[in-house]
Design a protein around this motif. Structure first.
Motif, short mmCIF file in Angstrom:
data_model
loop_
_atom_site.label_atom_id
_atom_site.label_comp_id
_atom_site.label_asym_id
_atom_site.label_seq_id
_atom_site.Cartn_x
_atom_site.Cartn_y
_atom_site.Cartn_z
N ALA A 1 -21.78 54.45 0.27
CA ALA A 1 -22.95 55.02 0.96
C ALA A 1 -23.59 53.97 1.88
O ALA A 1 -23.96 54.28 3.02
N ILE A 2 -23.70 52.74 1.41
CA ILE A 2 -24.31 51.69 2.24
C ILE A 2 -23.37 51.31 3.38
O ILE A 2 -23.80 51.08 4.52
N GLU B 1 -19.10 52.34 -6.91
CA GLU B 1 -18.28 52.54 -5.70
C GLU B 1 -18.96 53.52 -4.74
O GLU B 1 -18.90 53.35 -3.53
N ARG B 2 -19.65 54.52 -5.28
CA ARG B 2 -20.35 55.49 -4.43
C ARG B 2 -21.50 54.82 -3.67
O ARG B 2 -21.72 55.05 -2.49
N LEU B 3 -22.23 53.95 -4.38
CA LEU B 3 -23.36 53.26 -3.76
C LEU B 3 -22.85 52.33 -2.66
O LEU B 3 -23.40 52.29 -1.55
N ARG C 1 -31.47 57.62 4.84
CA ARG C 1 -30.85 58.95 4.82
C ARG C 1 -29.39 58.89 4.36
O ARG C 1 -28.95 59.68 3.53
N CYS C 2 -28.64 57.92 4.91
CA CYS C 2 -27.22 57.80 4.53
C CYS C 2 -27.07 57.46 3.06
O CYS C 2 -26.18 57.99 2.38
N ALA C 3 -27.93 56.58 2.55
CA ALA C 3 -27.83 56.21 1.14
C ALA C 3 -28.13 57.42 0.26
O ALA C 3 -27.43 57.68 -0.73
N CYS C 4 -29.16 58.18 0.63
CA CYS C 4 -29.52 59.38 -0.15
C CYS C 4 -28.39 60.41 -0.12
O CYS C 4 -28.01 60.96 -1.16
N GLU C 5 -27.84 60.65 1.07
CA GLU C 5 -26.75 61.63 1.19
C GLU C 5 -25.51 61.18 0.43
O GLU C 5 -24.84 61.98 -0.21
N GLY C 6 -25.23 59.91 0.52
CA GLY C 6 -24.04 59.36 -0.16
C GLY C 6 -24.16 59.46 -1.67
O GLY C 6 -23.23 59.90 -2.35
N VAL C 7 -25.32 59.07 -2.19
CA VAL C 7 -25.50 59.08 -3.64
C VAL C 7 -25.60 60.51 -4.16
O VAL C 7 -25.22 60.80 -5.31
#
Ligand code: CA
Length: 265
Positions: free
Chosen positions: A88-89, A83-85, A63-69
């Motif tokens: 997010a992780i 940097e976004r990836l 969920r966090c990776a999807c929201e971050g990306v």
């Protein structure tokens, strides 16, 4: 505009298959996978921790990776995306850590995360922590992109044991890095050019622990299977070999798509 009517633009596109199975021994599936096809994001996470906490951890990572990306603007550069990836992780790590501290029954929960981001602009990124894996199949050869963050991988790197000995080792599943286990986590980022015909495969260790590396790479490189068919084939192979663990696979095939440059003129 008359002469422009037939002009086409080309960009990279993808199709995918994904699946997860509890296996033949366990009663719960602590693996999770996530797909955001329009954004080109694909994730496998393998959770750990008692009282169903592993499942919570792997779901939080996805969920966090999807929201971050999702915060990444379209047509981002590979530098921005990298940097976004990573952020997010890293955010997923913090969220899982806090969740573990807030619920004593979930303390010690953690998860692996292997996230693939592909771009229509023609690049790919993989963000990775733990012992799930990403492979790239190109020109008929399957190569492993990621390195396992495990005790036995360190022994392999020191030349003390072989890959196959690592797989059969009694401490083969001992992780040296995972999300949710400490405030700081080092995230490996891999990147490269995305080419037509590239096939990416993400899998949890429920596949790799059951099958020798050579056999996995052979299965991945066999021509003629759709992404869905390869996912089914990998899950079946892990289960036929004993199915000792949950098994999850995501397969992504890249191809060139042509579109009219000015579709609504
Ligand atoms: Ca596992």
């Amino acid at each position: 505009m008359v002469t422009d009517a037939a002009r086409l633009t080309e960009h990279m596109a993808w199709r995918f298959g994904a699946g997860s199975d509890v296996g033949r021994v366990r009663t719960q599936n602590e693996d999770s996978f996530g797909v955001d096809e329009p954004r080109g994001l694909f994730i496998v996470a393998d959770g750990m921790g008692g009282h169903a906490a592993g499942e919570v951890a792997s779901r939080l990572a996805v969920r966090c990776a999807c929201e971050g990306v999702a915060m990444l603007p379209s047509h981002s550069s590979v530098e921005e995306a990298r940097e976004r990836l990573r952020t997010a992780i890293d955010d997923a790590n913090q969220v899982i850590l806090i969740e573990g501290q807030a619920h004593p029954e979930r303390s010690g929960m953690g998860t692996t995360t292997t996230a693939l981001l592909v771009s229509p602009e023609g690049w790919w990124l993989v963000g990775h922590v733990g012992d799930s894996r990403a492979y790239l199949v190109r020109d008929g050869d399957a190569t492993r992109i990621t390195e396992d963050h495990t005790y036995v991988q360190e022994l392999v790197n020191q030349g003390r044991i072989s890959d196959e000995e690592a797989r059969m080792h009694p401490r083969s599943s001992l992780l040296t890095r995972a999300l949710g286990t400490s405030a700081q986590v080092a995230i490996d980022i891999y990147e490269g050019d995305l080419r037509p015909g590239d096939r990416f495969v993400l899998a949890s260790d429920g596949l790799m622990s059951m099958l020798p590396e050579d056999m996995i790479r052979e299965l991945l490189a066999e021509p003629g299977r759709s992404p869905d068919a390869l996912v089914d084939c990998l899950i079946e192979a892990a289960n036929e070999a004993g199915g000792h663990d949950n098994v999850t696979a995501v397969v992504v095939d890249a191809y060139v798509e042509s579109e009219p440059e000015d579709a609504d003129s």
